[in-house]
Design a protein around this motif. Structure first.
Motif, PDB file in Angstrom:
ATOM      1  N   THR A  42       0.826  -1.209   0.000  1.00 10.92           N
ATOM      2  CA  THR A  42       0.000   0.000   0.000  1.00 10.92           C
ATOM      3  C   THR A  42       0.857   1.254   0.000  1.00 10.92           C
ATOM      4  N   ASP A  43       1.815   1.324   0.907  1.00 12.40           N
ATOM      5  CA  ASP A  43       2.653   2.525   1.015  1.00 12.40           C
ATOM      6  C   ASP A  43       3.425   2.787  -0.274  1.00 12.40           C
ATOM      7  N   GLU A  44       3.988   1.723  -0.850  1.00 11.31           N
ATOM      8  CA  GLU A  44       4.793   1.903  -2.059  1.00 11.31           C
ATOM      9  C   GLU A  44       3.929   2.332  -3.236  1.00 11.31           C
ATOM     10  N   LEU A  45       2.777   1.699  -3.426  1.00 12.61           N
ATOM     11  CA  LEU A  45       1.936   2.045  -4.570  1.00 12.61           C
ATOM     12  C   LEU A  45       1.312   3.423  -4.431  1.00 12.61           C
ATOM     13  N   LEU A  46       0.969   3.827  -3.230  1.00 13.20           N
ATOM     14  CA  LEU A  46       0.470   5.194  -3.046  1.00 13.20           C
ATOM     15  C   LEU A  46       1.547   6.221  -3.367  1.00 13.20           C
ATOM     16  N   ARG A  47       2.769   5.915  -3.000  1.00 11.94           N
ATOM     17  CA  ARG A  47       3.879   6.821  -3.330  1.00 11.94           C
ATOM     18  C   ARG A  47       4.071   6.916  -4.849  1.00 11.94           C
ATOM     19  N   LEU A  48       4.005   5.777  -5.537  1.00 14.08           N
ATOM     20  CA  LEU A  48       4.182   5.774  -6.986  1.00 14.08           C
ATOM     21  C   LEU A  48       3.018   6.458  -7.696  1.00 14.08           C
ATOM     22  N   ALA A  49       1.805   6.292  -7.159  1.00 15.90           N
ATOM     23  CA  ALA A  49       0.649   6.973  -7.745  1.00 15.90           C
ATOM     24  C   ALA A  49       0.794   8.487  -7.624  1.00 15.90           C
ATOM     25  N   ALA A  50       1.334   8.942  -6.498  1.00 10.60           N
ATOM     26  CA  ALA A  50       1.575  10.373  -6.327  1.00 10.60           C
ATOM     27  C   ALA A  50       2.624  10.864  -7.318  1.00 10.60           C
ATOM     28  N   ALA A  51       3.653  10.051  -7.551  1.00  8.37           N
ATOM     29  CA  ALA A  51       4.694  10.436  -8.509  1.00  8.37           C
ATOM     30  C   ALA A  51       4.142  10.526  -9.921  1.00  8.37           C
ATOM     31  N   ALA A  52       3.172   9.659 -10.237  1.00 11.71           N
ATOM     32  CA  ALA A  52       2.559   9.674 -11.569  1.00 11.71           C
ATOM     33  C   ALA A  52       1.424  10.686 -11.663  1.00 11.71           C
ATOM     34  N   ASP A  53       1.088  11.341 -10.550  1.00  7.22           N
ATOM     35  CA  ASP A  53       0.002  12.322 -10.493  1.00  7.22           C
ATOM     36  C   ASP A  53      -1.326  11.689 -10.903  1.00  7.22           C
ATOM     37  N   VAL A  54      -1.617  10.527 -10.303  1.00  8.40           N
ATOM     38  CA  VAL A  54      -2.821   9.765 -10.632  1.00  8.40           C
ATOM     39  C   VAL A  54      -3.646   9.552  -9.371  1.00  8.40           C
ATOM     40  N   GLU A  55      -4.955   9.749  -9.485  1.00 11.62           N
ATOM     41  CA  GLU A  55      -5.851   9.467  -8.373  1.00 11.62           C
ATOM     42  C   GLU A  55      -6.307   8.016  -8.455  1.00 11.62           C
ATOM     43  N   ILE A  56      -6.255   7.303  -7.335  1.00 10.74           N
ATOM     44  CA  ILE A  56      -6.578   5.880  -7.334  1.00 10.74           C
ATOM     45  C   ILE A  56      -7.660   5.585  -6.294  1.00 10.74           C
ATOM     46  N   GLU A  57      -8.248   4.400  -6.415  1.00 13.79           N
ATOM     47  CA  GLU A  57      -9.127   3.878  -5.371  1.00 13.79           C
ATOM     48  C   GLU A  57      -8.417   2.724  -4.701  1.00 13.79           C
ATOM     49  N   LEU A  58      -8.358   2.744  -3.384  1.00 11.43           N
ATOM     50  CA  LEU A  58      -7.677   1.703  -2.613  1.00 11.43           C
ATOM     51  C   LEU A  58      -8.719   0.836  -1.920  1.00 11.43           C
ATOM     52  N   VAL A  59      -8.652  -0.481  -2.184  1.00 10.40           N
ATOM     53  CA  VAL A  59      -9.570  -1.412  -1.521  1.00 10.40           C
ATOM     54  C   VAL A  59      -8.741  -2.469  -0.795  1.00 10.40           C
ATOM     55  N   HIS A  60      -9.271  -2.935   0.335  1.00  6.45           N
ATOM     56  CA  HIS A  60      -8.524  -3.865   1.177  1.00  6.45           C
ATOM     57  C   HIS A  60      -9.111  -5.273   1.204  1.00  6.45           C
ATOM     58  N   GLU A  61     -10.230  -5.477   0.495  1.00 11.70           N
ATOM     59  CA  GLU A  61     -10.881  -6.778   0.529  1.00 11.70           C
ATOM     60  C   GLU A  61     -11.123  -7.284  -0.889  1.00 11.70           C
ATOM     61  N   ALA A  62     -11.017  -8.612  -1.053  1.00 12.36           N
ATOM     62  CA  ALA A  62     -11.222  -9.221  -2.365  1.00 12.36           C
ATOM     63  C   ALA A  62     -12.634  -8.980  -2.884  1.00 12.36           C
ATOM     64  N   GLU A  63     -13.613  -9.022  -2.015  1.00  4.78           N
ATOM     65  CA  GLU A  63     -14.997  -8.823  -2.443  1.00  4.78           C
ATOM     66  C   GLU A  63     -15.194  -7.426  -3.025  1.00  4.78           C
ATOM     67  N   HIS A  64     -14.612  -6.425  -2.394  1.00  2.00           N
ATOM     68  CA  HIS A  64     -14.713  -5.056  -2.899  1.00  2.00           C
ATOM     69  C   HIS A  64     -14.023  -4.945  -4.253  1.00  2.00           C
ATOM     70  N   ALA A  65     -12.881  -5.600  -4.412  1.00  2.00           N
ATOM     71  CA  ALA A  65     -12.173  -5.574  -5.685  1.00  2.00           C
ATOM     72  C   ALA A  65     -13.008  -6.197  -6.795  1.00  2.00           C
ATOM     73  N   ARG A  66     -13.674  -7.321  -6.493  1.00  2.00           N
ATOM     74  CA  ARG A  66     -14.493  -7.996  -7.507  1.00  2.00           C
ATOM     75  C   ARG A  66     -15.684  -7.144  -7.922  1.00  2.00           C
ATOM     76  N   ARG A  67     -16.261  -6.381  -6.998  1.00  2.00           N
ATOM     77  CA  ARG A  67     -17.399  -5.524  -7.340  1.00  2.00           C
ATOM     78  C   ARG A  67     -17.002  -4.389  -8.283  1.00  2.00           C
ATOM     79  N   ASN A  68     -15.754  -3.979  -8.198  1.00  2.00           N
ATOM     80  CA  ASN A  68     -15.275  -2.851  -9.014  1.00  2.00           C
ATOM     81  C   ASN A  68     -14.317  -3.300 -10.116  1.00  2.00           C
TER      82      ASN A  68
END
Length: 357
Positions: free
Chosen positions: A15-41
């Protein structure tokens, strides 16, 4: 800013590394912590990065196959994630921190509009000194002057430099050597910002001195970004194509072959055209005047079995304009400007909403 990527992980290190890289790429992301939430989206983001910790849980529900999915392994994780990647339809397995550059490129690309694909045109001279570089530059200036975001690509590492033709040799900006060993996807916005430009005309040329070898992956990455960043890409390609020339020819919708109105030049063009038929689509003949009674543009087109795109008359003031860096001013009027306008109209290039805007 539109959300373009989803990160699915419950591992703090990922999580920490990917959020840092997303900031470097100037991209807004959605972070999910559960497989069920990932499957819904699962269907809406351009890019989905699945942490190795959730890959098995997501795979258990057999998600639909889709592009833009990668499994991300945490720092120090030596687990073989490739089986899980296959099960969830991921195209890549990337590891932190080794693949940070790949991840930044992928995140930046995900934020770019999916629609829009620029037109690519190649220009080749059948003989040395036919004037292909000048025609390429003139087409680029005319297109840019008409409101098209245009890229002029110098495909000849020993040709002297198209930036010199346009008087941009002293302007700061990236040249081919800056991208020579690049791997991974290149952001269209980053390419646009990196290149020297004159108004709406950007130029990708070479440094002076010994030519630099550009690897195949770098050429593919750069051309992919170019057609996403520009309305029109014009490539000045040498008669003896290297990796860059062949790559552009395969990509181009139209290839213009410039041939002086001479018997010998027409014979030389016959061999060139035959060699290009497997690589180039929609080849068209441009005849460079002055023409003579014995060698007419129509006879040349028939001999080469190419449609005639037009006749480019020689302008007496053009050599002097090139020497003094006055090509831009000379294109404000005259036969070359008129020819370029007619040729661009026949190509029917339309602007689209730019990824780099």
């Amino acid at each position: 800013m539109t959300i373009a990527a989803m990160i699915a992980t419950d591992d703090p290190s990922i999580t920490d590394e990917l959020l840092r890289l997303a900031a470097a790429a100037d991209v807004e992301i959605e972070l999910v912590h559960e497989a069920e939430h990932a499957r819904r989206n699962w269907h809406w983001p351009s890019l989905i990065l699945v942490g190795g910790d959730l890959a098995e849980a997501i795979a258990s529900d057999t998600p639909d196959r889709r592009p833009g999915v990668a499994v991300v392994a945490a720092p120090g994780d030596t687990t073989d994630h490739y089986r899980r990647a296959v099960e969830i339809g991921a195209q890549d397995v990337v590891r932190l921190p080794d693949d940070e550059t790949w991840l930044i490129d992928a995140l930046a690309a995900a934020a770019e509009p999916a629609e829009g694909w620029g037109t690519t045109v190649c220009v080749l001279g059948a003989t040395g000194g036919a004037g292909a570089s000048v025609l390429s530059a003139a087409l680029g200036l005319t297109a840019a002057g008409g409101g098209l975001r245009t890229l002029l690509v110098d495909g000849d590492p020993i040709g002297g430099g198209l930036d010199l033709v346009l008087g941009l040799e002293e302007q700061q900006g990236a040249r081919w050597p800056h991208f020579a060993e690049r791997h991974g996807r290149l952001s269209a916005a980053n390419l646009y910002e990196a290149l020297p430009r004159l108004g709406d005309l950007s130029v990708l040329s070479w440094h002076r001195g010994a030519p630099t070898t550009v690897v195949r992956e770098a050429t593919a990455s750069l051309l992919d970004a170019a057609v996403r960043a520009f309305d029109l890409v014009i490539a000045d390609v040498p008669r003896y194509q290297g990796e860059i020339g062949r790559s552009v020819l395969h990509l181009a919708e139209t290839t213009l072959v410039l041939v002086p109105a001479e018997v010998r030049a027409t014979m030389a063009a016959d061999g060139l055209v035959s060699a290009l038929r497997d690589d180039a689509r929609d080849m068209r003949l441009v005849v460079r005047g002055p023409t003579t009674g014995g060698v007419t543009p129509e006879l040349m087109a028939e001999a080469l079995d190419l449609p005639l795109a037009g006749v480019l008359d020689r302008e007496r003031k053009l050599p002097g304009a090139l020497e003094t860096g006055e090509l831009v001013r000379s294109l404000r009027r005259g036969s070359l400007a008129d020819f370029c306008a007619r040729l661009l109209a026949s190509l029917n290039v339309q602007p689209y909403e730019q990824a780099a805007a």
